[in-house]
Design an enzyme around this catalytic site. Sequence first.
Site, PDB file in Angstrom:
ATOM      1  N   CYS A   9      29.094  -2.007  24.256  1.00  0.00           N
ATOM      2  CA  CYS A   9      27.808  -1.444  23.817  1.00  0.00           C
ATOM      3  C   CYS A   9      26.801  -1.423  24.961  1.00  0.00           C
ATOM      4  O   CYS A   9      26.438  -2.475  25.504  1.00  0.00           O
ATOM      5  CB  CYS A   9      27.262  -2.245  22.638  1.00  0.00           C
ATOM      6  SG  CYS A   9      25.595  -1.732  22.165  1.00  0.00           S
ATOM      7  N   ASP A  35      13.311   5.370  28.155  1.00  0.00           N
ATOM      8  CA  ASP A  35      14.505   6.189  27.973  1.00  0.00           C
ATOM      9  C   ASP A  35      14.866   6.842  29.304  1.00  0.00           C
ATOM     10  O   ASP A  35      13.998   7.308  30.046  1.00  0.00           O
ATOM     11  CB  ASP A  35      14.249   7.265  26.900  1.00  0.00           C
ATOM     12  CG  ASP A  35      15.539   7.880  26.391  1.00  0.00           C
ATOM     13  OD1 ASP A  35      15.897   7.620  25.230  1.00  0.00           O
ATOM     14  OD2 ASP A  35      16.189   8.615  27.157  1.00  0.00           O
ATOM     15  N   HIS A  51      23.063  -7.172  17.892  1.00  0.00           N
ATOM     16  CA  HIS A  51      23.748  -5.888  17.733  1.00  0.00           C
ATOM     17  C   HIS A  51      23.964  -5.540  16.265  1.00  0.00           C
ATOM     18  O   HIS A  51      24.687  -6.248  15.563  1.00  0.00           O
ATOM     19  CB  HIS A  51      25.108  -5.908  18.444  1.00  0.00           C
ATOM     20  CG  HIS A  51      25.858  -4.618  18.262  1.00  0.00           C
ATOM     21  ND1 HIS A  51      25.785  -3.585  19.166  1.00  0.00           N
ATOM     22  CD2 HIS A  51      26.638  -4.175  17.244  1.00  0.00           C
ATOM     23  CE1 HIS A  51      26.498  -2.573  18.726  1.00  0.00           C
ATOM     24  NE2 HIS A  51      27.033  -2.899  17.552  1.00  0.00           N
ATOM     25  N   HIS A 105      18.028   1.278  17.427  1.00  0.00           N
ATOM     26  CA  HIS A 105      16.904   1.445  18.349  1.00  0.00           C
ATOM     27  C   HIS A 105      15.880   2.399  17.765  1.00  0.00           C
ATOM     28  O   HIS A 105      16.237   3.371  17.101  1.00  0.00           O
ATOM     29  CB  HIS A 105      17.367   1.949  19.723  1.00  0.00           C
ATOM     30  CG  HIS A 105      18.172   3.203  19.682  1.00  0.00           C
ATOM     31  ND1 HIS A 105      19.511   3.221  19.360  1.00  0.00           N
ATOM     32  CD2 HIS A 105      17.829   4.504  19.898  1.00  0.00           C
ATOM     33  CE1 HIS A 105      19.954   4.472  19.404  1.00  0.00           C
ATOM     34  NE2 HIS A 105      18.950   5.265  19.718  1.00  0.00           N
TER      35      HIS A 105
HETATM   36  P1  5GP Z   1      20.149   8.186  20.300  1.00  0.00           P
HETATM   37  O1  5GP Z   1      20.634   9.531  20.739  1.00  0.00           O
HETATM   38  O2  5GP Z   1      21.307   7.258  19.999  1.00  0.00           O
HETATM   39  O3  5GP Z   1      19.121   8.208  19.192  1.00  0.00           O
HETATM   40  O4  5GP Z   1      19.342   7.592  21.538  1.00  0.00           O
HETATM   41  C1  5GP Z   1      19.961   7.062  22.651  1.00  0.00           C
HETATM   42  C2  5GP Z   1      18.996   7.233  23.798  1.00  0.00           C
HETATM   43  O5  5GP Z   1      19.443   6.406  24.859  1.00  0.00           O
HETATM   44  C3  5GP Z   1      18.926   8.657  24.359  1.00  0.00           C
HETATM   45  O6  5GP Z   1      17.595   9.150  24.214  1.00  0.00           O
HETATM   46  C4  5GP Z   1      19.348   8.506  25.811  1.00  0.00           C
HETATM   47  O7  5GP Z   1      18.598   9.308  26.693  1.00  0.00           O
HETATM   48  C5  5GP Z   1      19.128   7.025  26.065  1.00  0.00           C
HETATM   49  N1  5GP Z   1      20.021   6.457  27.065  1.00  0.00           N
HETATM   50  C6  5GP Z   1      21.361   6.705  27.211  1.00  0.00           C
HETATM   51  N2  5GP Z   1      21.857   5.982  28.232  1.00  0.00           N
HETATM   52  C7  5GP Z   1      20.819   5.252  28.726  1.00  0.00           C
HETATM   53  C8  5GP Z   1      20.709   4.307  29.798  1.00  0.00           C
HETATM   54  O8  5GP Z   1      21.681   3.968  30.485  1.00  0.00           O
HETATM   55  N3  5GP Z   1      19.483   3.771  30.021  1.00  0.00           N
HETATM   56  C9  5GP Z   1      18.374   4.121  29.282  1.00  0.00           C
HETATM   57  N4  5GP Z   1      17.221   3.544  29.603  1.00  0.00           N
HETATM   58  N5  5GP Z   1      18.443   5.007  28.256  1.00  0.00           N
HETATM   59  C10 5GP Z   1      19.654   5.558  27.998  1.00  0.00           C
HETATM   60 ZN    ZN Z   2      24.853  -3.535  21.015  1.00  0.00          ZN
END
Ligand code: 5GP
Ligand code: ZN
Length: 118
Positions: A9, A35, A51, A105
């Site tokens: 994760c 992000d 988690h 998140h």
């Molecule tokens: P979801 O799409 O699951 O709602 O949001 C996941 C978010 O995590 C996305 O907006 C993506 O840009 C962000 N994200 C993905 N990989 C990373 C990373 O390695 N570091 C950071 N800070 N954000 C990430």
């Molecule tokens: Zn996790």
Amino acid sequence: MAGEPQADCLFCKIAAGDVPATIVRETETTLAFRDISPQAPTHVLVIPKVHYSDAAELAAAEPVIAGDVLREAGQVAADEKVDGTGYRIVFNTGPGAGQTVFHAHAHVLGGRDLQRLV
Ligand code: 5GP
Ligand code: ZN
């Protein structure tokens, strides 16, 4: 076990400090970081350190920590000074809603005009 770190994760790795992130706030139970692909001038993710795969699972198992995530989302908005103009807290839940990281998140988005969604 429920709530335990998952080896595969990404956000557990960020919570453990094994993957770098630009951290803006931290509490005993939560972490807030920028992000990597911001969709607004303010785009911060608030995660529980434990988690759970999504917000509903977190709230069912750990309602106090779910409250901590929401409170921290509000604190991020205040720190970023987007609370006056307005901001959005988003919990994408499930692939059909755009969830890509299956560790609960909150997205905190602000600093631009956010179209009304619903
Ligand atoms: P979801 O799409 O699951 O709602 O949001 C996941 C978010 O995590 C996305 O907006 C993506 O840009 C962000 N994200 C993905 N990989 C990373 C990373 O390695 N570091 C950071 N800070 N954000 C990430
Ligand atoms: Zn996790």
